[in-house]
Write an enzyme that holds these catalytic residues in place. Structure first.
Site, PDB file in Angstrom:
ATOM      1  N   HIS A 197      -1.584   0.339   0.253  1.00 30.48           N
ATOM      2  CA  HIS A 197      -0.621  -0.519   0.627  1.00 30.48           C
ATOM      3  C   HIS A 197      -0.776  -1.291   1.947  1.00 30.48           C
ATOM      4  CE1 HIS A 197       3.530  -2.521  -0.376  1.00 30.48           C
ATOM      5  NE2 HIS A 197       3.136  -2.987   0.635  1.00 30.48           N
ATOM      6  N   HIS A 222      -1.333  -5.512   4.191  1.00 34.53           N
ATOM      7  CA  HIS A 222      -1.212  -6.919   4.161  1.00 34.53           C
ATOM      8  C   HIS A 222      -1.978  -7.259   5.172  1.00 34.53           C
ATOM      9  CE1 HIS A 222       2.669  -7.077   1.962  1.00 34.53           C
ATOM     10  NE2 HIS A 222       2.956  -5.819   2.415  1.00 34.53           N
ATOM     11  N   GLN A 281       5.888 -13.397  -2.262  1.00 34.08           N
ATOM     12  CA  GLN A 281       6.467 -12.845  -1.016  1.00 34.08           C
ATOM     13  C   GLN A 281       7.852 -13.567  -1.370  1.00 34.08           C
ATOM     14  OE1 GLN A 281       6.016 -11.178   2.478  1.00 34.08           O
ATOM     15  NE2 GLN A 281       8.109 -10.986   1.924  1.00 34.08           N
ATOM     16  N   ASP A 284       0.824  -0.307   5.296  1.00 33.30           N
ATOM     17  CA  ASP A 284       1.648  -1.487   5.134  1.00 33.30           C
ATOM     18  C   ASP A 284       1.335  -2.596   6.128  1.00 33.30           C
ATOM     19  OD1 ASP A 284       3.449  -3.220   3.810  1.00 33.30           O
ATOM     20  OD2 ASP A 284       5.374  -1.947   4.510  1.00 33.30           O
TER      21      ASP A 284
END
Ligand code: FE2
Length: 429
Positions: A57, A59, A152, A309
Site C-alpha cells: 500500500h 502512493h 481520491q 502508505d
C-alpha cells in the site's frame, strides 16, 4: 556453471547453514552443502536471507512532495486531502515520474522490490496514471509496480470519478480502488463498494480499497466489502486497506465481523506508520492508536499485510521507505512483541504482502525468481529490532544494491572495540 552461489544463509523459517544456487535469474536449489562451480559466491556467515520486501500500500504520485504548496498543520487526513487537491492539478508528468523514480530507488536500496501504488484518478487528464504506467515499464527490470485506480475525491462524491476510473483501467492500471468512508453518506459508501466490485468482477481484476480510514466505529464498509467479495466469489482477490474504524468498534460486533472477513478471504492491509500518526487526531485524552486489529486478525487466520502508505507527502512528512520500519511500528502499536507475532509482522511485509499482490515466482524455493535480500541479522526478530542493514539486494540473480555492515568503532580511553548491536556479538564483534 551457476551464476551465483550463496553459502551459509539462514532462512526466515529458521533453517540454518543453507546454500542457494542461482542460474538464469532463478533459484535452482536451496539446501545445505551445494557443490557446484559458480561465477560468483557470496559467503554469508549465517546472515538472514529473505525474499524481498513488498509494500502492498503506497502512493507514488504524492511521494516526496511534502511542503508543496504548504505543510499539513493539523496533521489530519482531511487537511492532507485538501493540500493534495491544491497540488495535484499543478503537477507535470516529469515531476511525478522524477519523484516516483527517486522513491523507487530508495525502495530498491531498502530491499523492497514490489510496490502496490494507488494513483489518484481525479484529474480528467489522467496525467499521473500515464506517468506511472510509463514508469512501471521503465523500472520493470528492477522493481514490480502494481497500480490501483484510486478515486481520491470519492466515487460518487466527485462527478467524473466513474468515467475516469474506467479510463484509467483501460490505460493499463491493474487494480480497482475506492474510498467508501469519504463518500457523502453511509449509503453512498456501501453503494460505491458494490459498484467498484462489479467493475472489478467484470474485468477479472483485483480490488484494494481504502476502507474505513476513520476513528468512527460506525464506519462499517468493511462488512459490505467482505460480503460483496463472498457473494461474487472473489475470495483471495480483495483487500481492505487501513480498516482503522475496527480499532474503535464494539468487541461484540467485531466478533461477528472477523468470521465474515475470514470466509471472504479478505486481506487486511494496515499502515502502522500512518495510522498511528493520523488517527486519534480528534481525541483529547486518552488518544486512540487507530491501527486496525492486527493481533486479533492474525490470531483468527485472516491475512494481514503491512504498507508504508506515504513517504514525505501531504499526509506524512517522514520515512525513507523502509518496510522493516513499518513492521517495527506495527509491533509497538499492535502490542505484538512475541516471537511468533513479530514473525507474522515480518510476513506482513514479505510473503503475506506478496500473496495480496498475486506476485509470480516469489519466495526462496527452487523455480522462484532469484530476488533476495541479505540482512545483517540472524532471524526475523533481530531484523525487525535493528531495522537491519540490507547487505545485498538481488534482482533476478544480480546484486543491485549493497551496503557495508553496520560496525561502530569505539575508543574508550584506549580500549577499542567494534559494536554491531547483534544479540550474539555477531560475526563482526
Ligand atoms: Fe493510502
Amino acid at each position: 556453471m551457476l551464476d551465483l552461489l550463496i553459502r551459509n544463509a539462514t532462512l526466515p523459517d529458521g533453517r540454518e547453514g543453507i546454500d542457494i544456487a542461482i542460474g538464469d535469474g532463478r533459484i535452482a536449489e536451496v539446501c545445505p552443502g551445494i557443490e557446484a562451480p559458480a561465477r560468483e559466491t557470496l559467503a554469508l556467515d549465517g546472515w538472514l536471507v529473505t525474499p524481498p520486501f513488498v509494500d502492498p500500500h503506497f502512493h507514488l504520485d504524492s511521494a516526496l512532495s511534502a511542503g508543496r504548496p504548504r505543510i499539513n498543520r493539523s496533521g489530519t487526513l482531511l487537511e492532507g486531502i485538501e493540500i493534495w487537491g491544491d497540488l495535484a492539478p499543478t503537477l507535470t508528468p516529469e515531476d511525478v515520474k522524477d519523484r516516483a523514480r527517486e522513491l523507487c530507488h530508495w525502495s530498491i536500496a531498502r530491499g523492497c522490490l514490489a510496490i502496490r501504488s494507488h494513483v489518484d484518478v481525479t484529474e480528467d487528464s489522467l496525467m499521473a496514471v500515464d506517468a506511472l504506467v510509463d514508469l512501471r515499464r521503465e523500472l520493470a527490470p528492477w522493481i514490480d509496480l502494481q497500480l490501483v485506480a484510486f478515486p481520491q475525491n470519492g466515487f460518487y462524491r466527485y462527478r467524473n470519478s466513474r468515467e475516469n476510473l474506467v479510463r484509467a483501467l483501460d490505460r493499463g492500471v491493474d487494480v480497482v480502488g475506492g474510498i467508501p468512508h469519504f463518500e457523502r453518506t453511509m449509503d453512498d459508501g456501501a453503494a460505491s463498494v458494490k459498484s467498484l466490485c462489479e467493475i472489478a468482477a467484470e474485468r477479472g481484476l483485483l480490488v484494494d480499497m481504502h476502507c474505513d480510514e476513520t476513528d468512527d466505529p460506525a464506519s462499517r464498509h468493511v462488512e459490505t466489502l467482505a460480503r460483496e467479495t463472498e457473494r461474487r466469489g472473489m475470495q483471495g482477490r480483495v483487500a481492505g486497506s487501513h480498516l482503522t474504524s475496527m480499532h474503535s468498534m464494539d468487541n461484540y460486533y467485531v466478533s461477528k465481523l472477523l468470521p465474515l472477513m475470514l470466509e471472504a478471504g479478505l486481506t487486511a492491509i494496515a499502515n502502522p506508520l500512518i495510522n498511528i500518526t493520523i488517527q486519534g487526531r480528534h481525541d483529547t485524552y486518552p488518544k486512540r492508536r487507530g491501527m486496525t486489529r492486527v493481533k486479533e486478525m492474525v490470531a483468527a487466520g485472516i491475512p494481514v499485510a503491512l504498507g508504508h502508505d506515504c513517504v514525505m507527502d501531504p499526509w506524512y512528512g517522514l520515512g525513507s521507505h523502509d518496510m522493516l520500519e513499518v513492521a517495527h511500528m506495527a509491533a509497538h502499536v499492535g502490542h505484538m512483541t512475541g516471537v511468533d507475532e513479530i514473525g507474522a509482522l515480518f510476513a506482513g511485509v514479505t510473503t503475506t504482502a506478496a500473496a495480496a499482490l498475486h506476485l509470480d515466482g516469489y519466495g526462496v524455493e527452487p523455480g522462484c525468481h532469484a530476488d533476495l535480500v541479505v540482512l545483517q541479522a540472524r532471524d526475523p526478530v533481530e531484523a525487525v529490532r535493528l531495522r537491519a542493514t540490507r547487505l545485498y539486494v538481488l534482482r533476478r540473480g544480480a546484486v543491485v544494491a549493497r551496503s557495508a555492515p553496520e560496525a561502530v568503532a569505539l575508543d574508550l580511553g584506549g580500549t577499542r572495540r567494534t559494536v554491531d548491536f547483534l544479540a550474539d556479538g555477531g560475526a563482526l564483534g
